[in-house]
Design a protein around this motif. Structure first.
Motif, PDB file in Angstrom:
ATOM      1  N   SER A  92      -5.180   9.631  -4.612  1.00  0.00           N
ATOM      2  CA  SER A  92      -6.286  10.294  -5.250  1.00  0.00           C
ATOM      3  C   SER A  92      -6.393   9.869  -6.756  1.00  0.00           C
ATOM      4  N   THR A 123       1.071  -1.222  -0.104  1.00  0.00           N
ATOM      5  CA  THR A 123      -0.005   0.139   0.013  1.00  0.00           C
ATOM      6  C   THR A 123       0.962   1.354   0.041  1.00  0.00           C
ATOM      7  N   GLY A 167      -6.625   0.423  -2.822  1.00  0.00           N
ATOM      8  CA  GLY A 167      -7.716   0.965  -3.387  1.00  0.00           C
ATOM      9  C   GLY A 167      -9.084   1.004  -2.529  1.00  0.00           C
ATOM     10  N   ARG A 168      -8.977   0.186  -1.540  1.00  0.00           N
ATOM     11  CA  ARG A 168     -10.431   0.164  -0.925  1.00  0.00           C
ATOM     12  C   ARG A 168     -10.240   1.248   0.428  1.00  0.00           C
ATOM     13  N   LEU A 206      -7.934   3.937  -8.373  1.00  0.00           N
ATOM     14  CA  LEU A 206      -9.469   3.612  -7.345  1.00  0.00           C
ATOM     15  C   LEU A 206     -10.251   3.079  -8.117  1.00  0.00           C
ATOM     16  N   GLU A 265      -7.737   8.626  -9.807  1.00  0.00           N
ATOM     17  CA  GLU A 265      -8.770   7.794 -10.236  1.00  0.00           C
ATOM     18  C   GLU A 265      -8.851   6.582 -10.743  1.00  0.00           C
ATOM     19  N   SER A 288      -8.073   3.936   0.195  1.00  0.00           N
ATOM     20  CA  SER A 288      -7.549   5.147  -0.877  1.00  0.00           C
ATOM     21  C   SER A 288      -6.416   5.954   0.060  1.00  0.00           C
ATOM     22  N   GLN A 289      -5.413   4.885   0.463  1.00  0.00           N
ATOM     23  CA  GLN A 289      -4.430   5.524   1.308  1.00  0.00           C
ATOM     24  C   GLN A 289      -3.096   4.382   1.310  1.00  0.00           C
ATOM     25  N   GLY A 327     -10.700  -0.245  -6.116  1.00  0.00           N
ATOM     26  CA  GLY A 327     -11.812   0.184  -5.346  1.00  0.00           C
ATOM     27  C   GLY A 327     -13.239   0.226  -6.168  1.00  0.00           C
TER      28      GLY A 327
END
Length: 304
Positions: free
Chosen positions: A182, A113, A265-266, A187, A184, A268-269, A191
């Motif tokens: 961030s 991550t 992705g889940r 993600l 897109e 966002s960090q 995500g």
């Protein structure tokens, strides 16, 4: 008038069949019911039956304690969380089947991550980010494999050391702060959704199907089972035992990196704090799935 038996006359012999004959419906222990047929049958429930019972019990308790348990949102959250554990469980299974264990999968996922978040923050593309992250995590697995196979360090010790190393490196890379993702596209892949199904669930299903096919229908899978059953016999048979052991740990690190991308992705960090306890969850998933941790880890648990 009584007759005296001739002492030279042999007594009448009785055959064993005649002596052992009993009236129908009787055995040496007593009458036998016609329905039983002389054998007492009992209902046997295998591990899958117990798991199904526990699943039903949890569902009943959950629905009784909360009216939101069976909502679509809650079931989706459960499926998403289980998808990460499923991928880590497959990574653990590939190692356990070779008589090993990998305690570093959670920390390697956390490292993934952080690496992905740093690369995306630097403006790297999604493809480069995914490839570099997976290679870095596979390298962690390679170190585990080399230490275990060639340095002859116990898998528990080697992977426990990697657990601390990977999490420490992740903490140093993120410089003590969370790194927000961030991008897109990233993600959306790890995500987002395909239709109404979260992408992480699809990824977990694909990984599961590929792993099942490889372990059941390919020479690599047969070699790994042979290695787990009897390493010395596998070596004497000419199988590349050391290479396959190292490859198992490399694959474990690769799948742990994929699980880390799913977490990134889940959430966002990227953070070194995620993935704590996933090593135990992956071991539990492996055992619950039917893999034995006993004398022959490559064997399936007895269904009876």
């Amino acid at each position: 008038m009584s007759t005296t038996p001739d002492p030279t006359e042999e007594p009448m012999s009785v055959s064993s069949e005649t002596a052992n004959q009993r009236p129908p419906g009787l055995t040496s222990s007593g009458p036998v019911s016609a329905a039983g047929g002389g054998k007492r049958r009992r209902l046997r429930v295998g591990p899958q039956g117990y798991l199904l019972g526990v699943f039903v019990l949890v569902a009943l308790v959950g629905s009784w304690t909360s009216e939101f348990f069976f909502t679509v949102r809650n079931l989706e959250n459960i499926a998403v969380a289980a998808s990460v554990v499923a991928v880590l469980g497959i990574a653990q299974f590939i190692v356990v089947v070779t008589r090993g264990i990998d305690l570093s999968v959670g920390s390697v996922a956390a490292l993934a991550t952080v690496v992905a978040a740093v690369l995306l923050r630097q403006g790297q593309g999604v493809l480069v980010t995914v490839v570099v992250t997976l290679v870095a995590c596979a390298f962690c697995g390679l170190i585990n494999g080399l230490l275990i196979v060639y340095a002859r360090i116990a898998p528990f010790v080697a992977t426990l050391a990697m657990l601390s190393i990977a999490r420490g490196v992740a903490f140093l890379v993120q410089v003590g702060t969370l790194i927000v993702i961030s991008n897109e596209t990233f993600l959306g892949i790890f995500g987002g959704r395909t239709g109404s199904v979260p992408n992480v669930v699809i990824i977990a299903l694909v990984v599961t199907l590929v792993a099942a096919f490889v372990m059941r229908f390919t020479p690599l899978g047969r070699r790994l089972y042979a290695l787990g059953g009897n390493p010395e016999a596998a070596r004497l048979s000419g199988l590349p035992v050391k290479r396959d052991q190292v490859m198992a740990y490399v694959t474990s690190g690769l799948l742990a990196g994929l699980a880390g991308l799913m977490l990134a992705g889940r959430l966002s960090q990227g953070s070194s704090l995620v993935g704590a306890g996933y090593e135990l969850d992956s071991i539990a998933a492996t055992v619950v799935g039917g893999t034995s941790l006993g004398a022959t880890p490559g064997a399936k648990a007895d269904p009876e």
